[in-house]
Every structure is written in structure tokens, then in C-alpha cells.
Scaffold this motif. Structure first.
Motif, PDB file in Angstrom:
ATOM      1  N   TRP A  75     -16.915  37.981 120.936  1.00  0.00           N
ATOM      2  CA  TRP A  75     -17.415  38.951 121.931  1.00  0.00           C
ATOM      3  C   TRP A  75     -18.892  38.648 121.919  1.00  0.00           C
ATOM      4  O   TRP A  75     -19.490  39.112 122.799  1.00  0.00           O
ATOM      5  N   LEU A  76     -19.410  37.897 120.971  1.00  0.00           N
ATOM      6  CA  LEU A  76     -20.953  37.766 121.146  1.00  0.00           C
ATOM      7  C   LEU A  76     -21.191  36.237 121.522  1.00  0.00           C
ATOM      8  O   LEU A  76     -22.395  35.878 121.543  1.00  0.00           O
ATOM      9  N   ARG A  77     -20.291  35.437 121.629  1.00  0.00           N
ATOM     10  CA  ARG A  77     -20.422  34.008 122.378  1.00  0.00           C
ATOM     11  C   ARG A  77     -20.287  33.967 123.613  1.00  0.00           C
ATOM     12  O   ARG A  77     -19.771  34.849 124.181  1.00  0.00           O
ATOM     13  N   ILE A  78     -21.045  32.767 124.198  1.00  0.00           N
ATOM     14  CA  ILE A  78     -20.900  32.972 125.734  1.00  0.00           C
ATOM     15  C   ILE A  78     -20.322  31.520 126.336  1.00  0.00           C
ATOM     16  O   ILE A  78     -20.465  30.598 125.239  1.00  0.00           O
ATOM     17  N   PRO A  79     -19.890  31.407 127.260  1.00  0.00           N
ATOM     18  CA  PRO A  79     -19.045  30.232 127.963  1.00  0.00           C
ATOM     19  C   PRO A  79     -20.110  29.409 128.680  1.00  0.00           C
ATOM     20  O   PRO A  79     -20.367  29.364 129.635  1.00  0.00           O
ATOM     21  N   ILE A  80     -20.492  28.136 127.584  1.00  0.00           N
ATOM     22  CA  ILE A  80     -21.457  27.119 128.294  1.00  0.00           C
ATOM     23  C   ILE A  80     -20.790  25.792 128.345  1.00  0.00           C
ATOM     24  O   ILE A  80     -21.448  24.922 128.543  1.00  0.00           O
ATOM     25  N   ASP A  81     -19.731  25.840 127.673  1.00  0.00           N
ATOM     26  CA  ASP A  81     -18.957  24.365 127.694  1.00  0.00           C
ATOM     27  C   ASP A  81     -17.952  24.274 128.866  1.00  0.00           C
ATOM     28  O   ASP A  81     -17.134  25.602 129.044  1.00  0.00           O
ATOM     29  N   HIS A  82     -17.973  23.318 129.916  1.00  0.00           N
ATOM     30  CA  HIS A  82     -17.057  23.616 130.987  1.00  0.00           C
ATOM     31  C   HIS A  82     -16.314  22.099 131.160  1.00  0.00           C
ATOM     32  O   HIS A  82     -16.803  21.113 130.678  1.00  0.00           O
ATOM     33  N   GLY A 101      -9.424  33.301 131.542  1.00  0.00           N
ATOM     34  CA  GLY A 101     -10.435  34.322 130.732  1.00  0.00           C
ATOM     35  C   GLY A 101     -11.752  33.472 130.467  1.00  0.00           C
ATOM     36  O   GLY A 101     -11.895  32.486 131.040  1.00  0.00           O
ATOM     37  N   ARG A 102     -12.565  34.451 129.761  1.00  0.00           N
ATOM     38  CA  ARG A 102     -14.003  33.998 129.566  1.00  0.00           C
ATOM     39  C   ARG A 102     -14.122  32.958 128.645  1.00  0.00           C
ATOM     40  O   ARG A 102     -14.938  32.021 128.955  1.00  0.00           O
ATOM     41  N   ALA A 103     -13.498  32.597 127.756  1.00  0.00           N
ATOM     42  CA  ALA A 103     -13.552  31.680 126.823  1.00  0.00           C
ATOM     43  C   ALA A 103     -14.841  30.894 126.299  1.00  0.00           C
ATOM     44  O   ALA A 103     -15.263  29.980 126.636  1.00  0.00           O
ATOM     45  N   PRO A 104     -15.460  32.131 125.508  1.00  0.00           N
ATOM     46  CA  PRO A 104     -16.700  31.757 125.034  1.00  0.00           C
ATOM     47  C   PRO A 104     -16.648  30.650 123.836  1.00  0.00           C
ATOM     48  O   PRO A 104     -15.882  30.638 123.013  1.00  0.00           O
ATOM     49  N   THR A 105     -17.812  29.962 123.821  1.00  0.00           N
ATOM     50  CA  THR A 105     -17.634  28.574 122.899  1.00  0.00           C
ATOM     51  C   THR A 105     -19.190  28.416 122.114  1.00  0.00           C
ATOM     52  O   THR A 105     -19.115  27.796 121.293  1.00  0.00           O
ATOM     53  N   TRP A 106     -20.136  29.012 122.398  1.00  0.00           N
ATOM     54  CA  TRP A 106     -21.385  29.018 121.869  1.00  0.00           C
ATOM     55  C   TRP A 106     -22.158  30.451 121.525  1.00  0.00           C
ATOM     56  O   TRP A 106     -21.897  31.476 122.490  1.00  0.00           O
ATOM     57  N   PRO A 107     -22.696  30.837 120.397  1.00  0.00           N
ATOM     58  CA  PRO A 107     -22.773  29.936 118.994  1.00  0.00           C
ATOM     59  C   PRO A 107     -21.465  30.224 118.437  1.00  0.00           C
ATOM     60  O   PRO A 107     -20.952  31.073 118.350  1.00  0.00           O
ATOM     61  N   SER A 108     -21.035  29.020 117.769  1.00  0.00           N
ATOM     62  CA  SER A 108     -20.049  29.205 116.735  1.00  0.00           C
ATOM     63  C   SER A 108     -20.334  29.713 115.401  1.00  0.00           C
ATOM     64  O   SER A 108     -19.474  30.407 114.974  1.00  0.00           O
ATOM     65  N   GLN A 109     -21.485  29.179 115.035  1.00  0.00           N
ATOM     66  CA  GLN A 109     -22.000  29.772 113.847  1.00  0.00           C
ATOM     67  C   GLN A 109     -23.496  29.969 113.829  1.00  0.00           C
ATOM     68  O   GLN A 109     -24.110  29.523 114.472  1.00  0.00           O
ATOM     69  N   ILE A 110     -23.866  30.840 113.042  1.00  0.00           N
ATOM     70  CA  ILE A 110     -25.526  30.901 112.840  1.00  0.00           C
ATOM     71  C   ILE A 110     -25.704  31.045 111.296  1.00  0.00           C
ATOM     72  O   ILE A 110     -25.124  31.968 110.617  1.00  0.00           O
ATOM     73  N   ASN A 111     -26.315  30.320 110.725  1.00  0.00           N
ATOM     74  CA  ASN A 111     -26.627  30.100 109.181  1.00  0.00           C
ATOM     75  C   ASN A 111     -25.409  30.309 108.555  1.00  0.00           C
ATOM     76  O   ASN A 111     -25.401  31.081 107.376  1.00  0.00           O
ATOM     77  N   GLY A 112     -24.343  29.658 109.101  1.00  0.00           N
ATOM     78  CA  GLY A 112     -23.107  29.434 108.239  1.00  0.00           C
ATOM     79  C   GLY A 112     -22.122  30.714 108.343  1.00  0.00           C
ATOM     80  O   GLY A 112     -21.274  30.643 107.922  1.00  0.00           O
ATOM     81  N   ARG A 113     -22.368  31.803 109.394  1.00  0.00           N
ATOM     82  CA  ARG A 113     -21.760  32.887 109.637  1.00  0.00           C
ATOM     83  C   ARG A 113     -20.932  32.546 110.813  1.00  0.00           C
ATOM     84  O   ARG A 113     -21.727  32.478 111.858  1.00  0.00           O
ATOM     85  N   ALA A 114     -19.634  32.862 110.883  1.00  0.00           N
ATOM     86  CA  ALA A 114     -18.977  32.613 112.109  1.00  0.00           C
ATOM     87  C   ALA A 114     -19.477  33.663 112.906  1.00  0.00           C
ATOM     88  O   ALA A 114     -19.837  35.072 112.620  1.00  0.00           O
ATOM     89  N   ILE A 115     -19.660  33.520 114.525  1.00  0.00           N
ATOM     90  CA  ILE A 115     -20.140  34.644 115.397  1.00  0.00           C
ATOM     91  C   ILE A 115     -18.686  34.905 116.067  1.00  0.00           C
ATOM     92  O   ILE A 115     -17.840  34.178 116.444  1.00  0.00           O
ATOM     93  N   PRO A 116     -18.564  36.255 116.137  1.00  0.00           N
ATOM     94  CA  PRO A 116     -17.491  36.694 116.706  1.00  0.00           C
ATOM     95  C   PRO A 116     -17.254  36.514 118.416  1.00  0.00           C
ATOM     96  O   PRO A 116     -18.290  36.429 118.868  1.00  0.00           O
ATOM     97  N   HIS A 146     -21.100  24.531 118.500  1.00  0.00           N
ATOM     98  CA  HIS A 146     -20.268  24.689 119.888  1.00  0.00           C
ATOM     99  C   HIS A 146     -18.831  24.801 119.149  1.00  0.00           C
ATOM    100  O   HIS A 146     -18.316  24.027 118.498  1.00  0.00           O
ATOM    101  N   ARG A 147     -17.805  25.702 119.800  1.00  0.00           N
ATOM    102  CA  ARG A 147     -16.470  25.404 119.560  1.00  0.00           C
ATOM    103  C   ARG A 147     -15.994  24.639 120.665  1.00  0.00           C
ATOM    104  O   ARG A 147     -16.145  24.464 121.854  1.00  0.00           O
ATOM    105  N   PRO A 148     -14.847  23.682 120.334  1.00  0.00           N
ATOM    106  CA  PRO A 148     -14.264  22.701 121.448  1.00  0.00           C
ATOM    107  C   PRO A 148     -13.567  23.557 122.534  1.00  0.00           C
ATOM    108  O   PRO A 148     -12.835  24.748 122.284  1.00  0.00           O
ATOM    109  N   ILE A 149     -13.548  23.035 123.748  1.00  0.00           N
ATOM    110  CA  ILE A 149     -12.601  23.477 124.774  1.00  0.00           C
ATOM    111  C   ILE A 149     -11.526  22.222 124.724  1.00  0.00           C
ATOM    112  O   ILE A 149     -11.715  21.101 124.551  1.00  0.00           O
ATOM    113  N   VAL A 150     -10.209  22.959 124.769  1.00  0.00           N
ATOM    114  CA  VAL A 150      -9.070  22.319 124.874  1.00  0.00           C
ATOM    115  C   VAL A 150      -8.441  22.747 126.010  1.00  0.00           C
ATOM    116  O   VAL A 150      -7.897  23.778 126.376  1.00  0.00           O
ATOM    117  N   ILE A 151      -8.321  21.619 127.005  1.00  0.00           N
ATOM    118  CA  ILE A 151      -7.722  21.795 128.751  1.00  0.00           C
ATOM    119  C   ILE A 151      -6.662  20.750 128.676  1.00  0.00           C
ATOM    120  O   ILE A 151      -6.679  19.706 128.386  1.00  0.00           O
TER     121      ILE A 151
END
Length: 105
Positions: A51-58, A34-49, A80-85
């Protein structure tokens, strides 16, 4: 055997990503998971859903490995949210490559 992982600041749809994958001969561990988007995790302390994040950690790996799972972890305080592989050694008929000694342990 080679594994390269980190923040590439590039999505799988970008030219630099495609060039890296082509020229390195490595395969994305994300493939088929799947797409597995990682960034941004939060903006101004608010979690980003998701569907609005992008996959830039690989994670890219040589043919010596197969990916058994690829997930995005929870918010841990980073932008960033971590990727677990999970990678497994691929079955091959080639002789194993001896590991090089670690310098300056």
C-alpha cells in the motif's frame, strides 16, 4: 506488433504516462489487473508494504496482443519489484505481419 516495457518513473496518474499512452496508441497491460505497485521494494533493507509502493514499471502493447495476466513478483534484490506479464496474440482478421530478421545475432 509492438511491446514496450520498463521503468517509466511515472505512475498511471501522471501527465507523461497519459500522453505516452495516447500518442503511442499502445494499451497498458495492467488494465483490469489492479494497481500492481512496484516501487520501492525496500528501503534500508526493510520491505515496503504494497500500500506504500507506487506503480512506475509498465508494459504497453499494440492491439496485436491481449493481456492474460499481470502480477508483481517478489523482492529479488532490486529497488523495484518485477512485473510478470502474460500476453497472447489477439485474434484478428488481418494477415500476420512477417517478422523482421534480427541484425547482428
Amino acid at each position: 506488433p509492438l511491446i514496450v516495457t520498463g521503468d517509466f518513473n511515472e505512475t498511471p496518474y501522471g501527465a507523461a504516462y497519459r500522453l505516452f499512452e495516447r500518442d503511442s496508441g499502445l494499451v497498458s497491460a495492467r488494465g483490469g489487473f489492479g494497481r500492481a505497485p512496484t516501487w520501492p521494494s525496500q528501503i534500508n533493507g526493510r520491505a515496503i508494504p504494497e500500500w506504500l509502493r507506487i506503480p512506475i514499471d509498465h508494459c504497453f502493447a499494440s492491439a496485436h496482443f491481449t493481456t492474460t495476466s499481470f502480477t508483481v513478483g517478489p523482492h529479488i534484490g532490486s529497488d523495484h519489484r518485477p512485473i510478470v506479464i502474460d500476453l497472447a496474440c489477439a485474434k484478428t482478421s488481418a494477415s500476420p505481419v512477417p517478422s523482421a530478421p534480427l541484425a547482428n545475432r
